[in-house]
Write an enzyme that holds these catalytic residues in place. Structure first.
Site, PDB file in Angstrom:
ATOM      1  N   THR A 698       0.817  -1.221   0.000  1.00 44.14           N
ATOM      2  CA  THR A 698       0.000   0.000   0.000  1.00 44.14           C
ATOM      3  C   THR A 698       0.847   1.265   0.000  1.00 44.14           C
ATOM      4  O   THR A 698       0.377   2.315  -0.449  1.00 44.14           O
ATOM      5  CB  THR A 698      -0.938   0.010   1.217  1.00 44.14           C
ATOM      6  OG1 THR A 698      -0.164  -0.114   2.415  1.00 44.14           O
ATOM      7  CG2 THR A 698      -1.939  -1.121   1.145  1.00 44.14           C
ATOM      8  N   CYS A 699       2.054   1.191   0.515  1.00 41.94           N
ATOM      9  CA  CYS A 699       2.903   2.386   0.530  1.00 41.94           C
ATOM     10  C   CYS A 699       3.395   2.743  -0.869  1.00 41.94           C
ATOM     11  O   CYS A 699       3.778   3.881  -1.121  1.00 41.94           O
ATOM     12  CB  CYS A 699       4.093   2.180   1.458  1.00 41.94           C
ATOM     13  SG  CYS A 699       3.622   1.945   3.182  1.00 41.94           S
ATOM     14  N   PHE A 700       3.404   1.753  -1.755  1.00 47.82           N
ATOM     15  CA  PHE A 700       3.906   1.984  -3.111  1.00 47.82           C
ATOM     16  C   PHE A 700       2.811   1.802  -4.157  1.00 47.82           C
ATOM     17  O   PHE A 700       3.100   1.832  -5.347  1.00 47.82           O
ATOM     18  CB  PHE A 700       5.078   1.039  -3.409  1.00 47.82           C
ATOM     19  CG  PHE A 700       6.138   1.051  -2.352  1.00 47.82           C
ATOM     20  CD1 PHE A 700       6.903   2.181  -2.136  1.00 47.82           C
ATOM     21  CD2 PHE A 700       6.355  -0.058  -1.551  1.00 47.82           C
ATOM     22  CE1 PHE A 700       7.878   2.204  -1.156  1.00 47.82           C
ATOM     23  CE2 PHE A 700       7.325  -0.041  -0.566  1.00 47.82           C
ATOM     24  CZ  PHE A 700       8.087   1.096  -0.362  1.00 47.82           C
TER      25      PHE A 700
END
EC number: 2.3.2.26
Length: 731
Positions: A698-700
């Protein structure tokens, strides 16, 4: 930044020293540049701090602050050293210092950023020292104070020269014999408007390009007779226009104490208009440029200077005249405009994306440079645990970088965990089951405040919490997963509610009230200024005005009746709840920053886009280790197209942490905190066992998909991952 002044032992006060940057340091080595760092010492107290080391530069930027306890007789020494040489011998690596004596400290406090000339440690030292350092001393007292202009000459030890003084809340700059505001590029002194720094000796280096306006007047107003502050009739509420003793025009927001060179009446992106398209300058004006190439304007009539082009006001005035049909633009008999009423033919449209960029920039200036806002919750008790942790924090703590952790999970939050936290929290917080909100009507699923929320004795505290969460999401660039009524956003902007706002919330009531206004109700309706509503099974009456139950609605007073009815419909029993929510929201998002936005725009800022455009999604997707014609990619989009809206949103939430899309579309998806730009949605083909499920980062904004053998297997695995999995881990 709010700093509380505390006393230690009754003799010291706490001040915050910000070391912003240094300029033009001496270069001692022919082949390499120094690695400067600054050392701060409160002489005789044992307090010592050092900034980070900046590699290979003569113009280091630190922007670091330190809380110091300073007594009445204490002095502060700020020295700059070259980290490459400090270990060689005693005193090696010294690049200059400045010492602030006690009287200098008291005079420099709360005067904004000041540039100080660096001096030798001892007058007998042989090594040459040059350059300046930009610092500020802050206490809580600066907010809302006016005071006089500070004259700091002679306050610095070793004959250190303070470049220019400034009163509280006043932007820093310097005028020579010929006024010349100057800035060394955006962010040179704090990264925002109103933090401008002038270089000593600028007078000798200034080369002004002069384009005279017609008919420069001979009579001028002296600075001594000029007012230093006034409230212009057309300035936005809360702003004052002021003039420094050097003749510089600036603008002060009186509620926050924030000052800026930028005229708040002029949209920031309008400053990019080509000067050649604006026609000639008004009489008595002159345009000049600084050595850095920045244009400024001299008003010889009043002996003032400013960065705002005076011709831009004609554009704004013309637009306001176009919006007022009864306002005639002065035209001469030959059809031309009167003198002084020139404006360019091009129209100016203020873009929401540009306004959002300005908002993001203003909010970034409010974010502390150090520390984190840490939230650790369990998925099972996410609402109550989030409530307890958020409500015990101070507003300035909530503005620090957001770091969320789910208890028992190892995931590191670079943006994705926070987005999932907000998604899950909103699902609980905005659920009508909890009684804080309700659907506007039975068949319209937009939310409004529940007037019966007082059944929970702590409901006002919960509404304060909801406001903080909404502000937290906007401040950190996330979105709230829920939609409110349009009038709710209008109230949040402080705008009055009108009858037309009722149509989207209660169409039947809107139709009835419109009928009353458009028809003669004499002998038709038997209404009074008293309305009934149901609360917990009881029928209650509410008088729209004093003695309303005895006041008949007639043809003469029906407009007042409709106006009062509409206000009551939106505010019945929710005044206290809304004020609590608004308080929490404004603790993170100052009200004056919302002035440029309309209610529909605020809805997009808070909630983003809830409609997913598959073509936009495809066009802004990055492929890793695969091609657009690869089976995996084609099968993935085939699965997406077969999903309904709810499953597509769930897939987007699985990969990015949020079901919402930025208002600019998928090209503006945000990834890890601190990324240089947006992170596109990414499909990553990985070498893994095809029995594994797809994994999301989710961070990328990335989904890792094994090389499945068929579309059916990909569809099954993707659906299982989206609907049956939860939690974060670290690879």
């Amino acid at each position: 930044m709010s700093n509380v002044v505390t006393r230690r032992g009754g003799s010291s006060i706490r001040v915050r020293l910000t070391v912003l940057c240094a300029k033009n340091l001496a270069k001692r080595d022919f082949f390499r540049l120094p690695d400067p760092f600054a050392k701060i010492v409160v002489d005789g107290s044992g307090q010592c701090h050092s900034t980070d080391t900046v590699k290979n530069t003569l113009d280091p930027k630190w922007n670091q602050h330190y809380d110091l306890y300073v007594g009445k007789m204490d002095s502060i020494t700020i020295s700059i050293w070259n980290h490459k040489k400090i270990h060689k011998k005693q005193g090696a690596g010294f690049l200059g210092c400045v010492r602030l004596l006690s009287n200098a400290i008291s005079r420099l406090k709360d005067t904004g950023y000041q540039r100080l000339d660096l001096c030798k440690l001892n007058p007998t030292d042989n090594d040459a020292v040059r350059g300046q350092i930009v610092v500020s001393l802050q206490t809580r007292d600066r907010i809302g104070t006016l005071g006089s202009v500070v004259d700091c000459r002679g306050l610095l030890d070793n004959e250190g020269a303070l470049l220019e003084d400034t009163g509280p809340g006043r932007p820093l700059s310097c005028f020579m014999d010929e006024p010349a505001p100057y800035t060394d590029g955006p962010g040179a002194a704090g990264g925002g408007p109103g933090r401008l720094v002038e270089s000593p000796g600028q007078e000798q280096r200034l080369q002004a390009q002069r384009v005279r306006g017609p008919e420069v007047r001979e009579h001028v107003q002296t600075p001594q007779n000029r007012s230093h502050g006034f409230q212009s009739q057309d300035l936005p509420e809360g702003y004052e226009q002021r003039t420094t003793v050097q003749g510089q025009v600036y603008f002060l927001h009186t509620q926050t104490g924030v000052s800026t060179w930028h005229d708040p009446r002029i949209p920031r992106d309008l400053n990019s208009v080509n000067c050649d398209d604006l026609g000639s300058l008004p009489a008595g004006w002159e345009v000049r440029t600084t050595v850095s190439g920045r244009i400024y304007f001299v008003d010889h009539n009043n002996r003032t200077t400013q960065f705002t082009d005076p011709r831009l006001h004609h554009i704004i005035n013309h637009q306001s005249q176009l919006k007022e049909p009864n306002h005639a633009i002065p035209v001469q008999s030959d059809g031309s405009l009167e003198d002084g009423d020139e404006f360019p033919a091009q129209r100016y449209e203020r873009d929401l994306v540009q306004k959002l960029k300005v908002l993001r920039h203003e909010l970034s200036l409010l974010q502390p440079q150090a520390g984190h806002c840490r939230v650790e919750v369990s998925r099972e008790e996410i609402f109550e645990e989030s409530y307890r942790q958020i409500m015990k924090m101070r507003p300035k703590d909530l503005k620090k970088r957001l770091m969320v952790k789910f208890r028992g999970e190892e995931g590191l939050d670079y943006g994705g965990v926070a987005r999932e936290w907000l998604y899950l929290l909103c699902h609980e917080m905005l659920n009508p089951y909890y009684g804080l909100f309700q659907y506007s009507t039975d068949n319209i699923y937009t939310l409004q405040i529940n007037p019966d929320s007082s059944i929970n004795p702590d409901h006002l505290s919960y509404f304060h919490f909801v406001g903080r969460i909404m502000g937290l999401a906007v401040f950190h660039g996330h979105y709230i997963n829920g939609g409110f009524t349009v009038p709710f956003y209008k109230q949040l902007l402080g705008k009055p509610i009108q009858l037309s706002d009722l149509e989207s919330v209660d169409p039947e009531l809107h139709k009835s009230l419109v009928w009353i206004l458009e028809n003669d109700i004499t002998s038709v309706l038997d209404h009074t200024f008293c309305v009934e509503h149901n609360a917990f099974g009881r029928l209650l009456q509410h008088e729209l005005k004093p003695n309303g139950k005895n006041l008949q609605v007639t043809e003469e007073n029906k407009k007042e009746y409709v106006r009062l009815y509409v206000n009551w419909r939106f505010m019945r029993g929710i005044e206290a709840q809304f004020l609590a929510l608004q308080k929490g929201f404004n603790e993170l998002i100052p009200q004056h920053l919302l002035k440029p936005f309309e209610q529909k725009e605020l809805e997009l800022i808070i909630g983003g886009l809830d409609k997913i455009d598959i073509s936009d999604w495809k066009a802004n997707t990055r492929l890793k280790h695969c091609l657009a014609n690869s089976n995996i990619v084609q099968w993935f989009w085939q699965a997406v197209e077969s999903f309904d809206e709810e499953r597509r949103a769930r897939l987007l939430q699985f990969v990015t942490g949020s079901t919402r899309v930025p208002l600019q579309g998928f090209k503006a998806l945000q990834g890890s905190t601190g990324a240089a730009g947006p992170r596109l949605f990414t499909i990553h083909l990985i070498d893994a066992n095809t029995d594994n499920l797809p994994k999301a980062h989710t961070c990328f904004n990335r989904i890792d998909i094994p090389p499945y053998e068929s579309y059916e297997k990909l569809y099954e695995k993707l659906l299982t991952a989206v609907e049956e999995t939860s939690g974060f881990a670290v690879e």
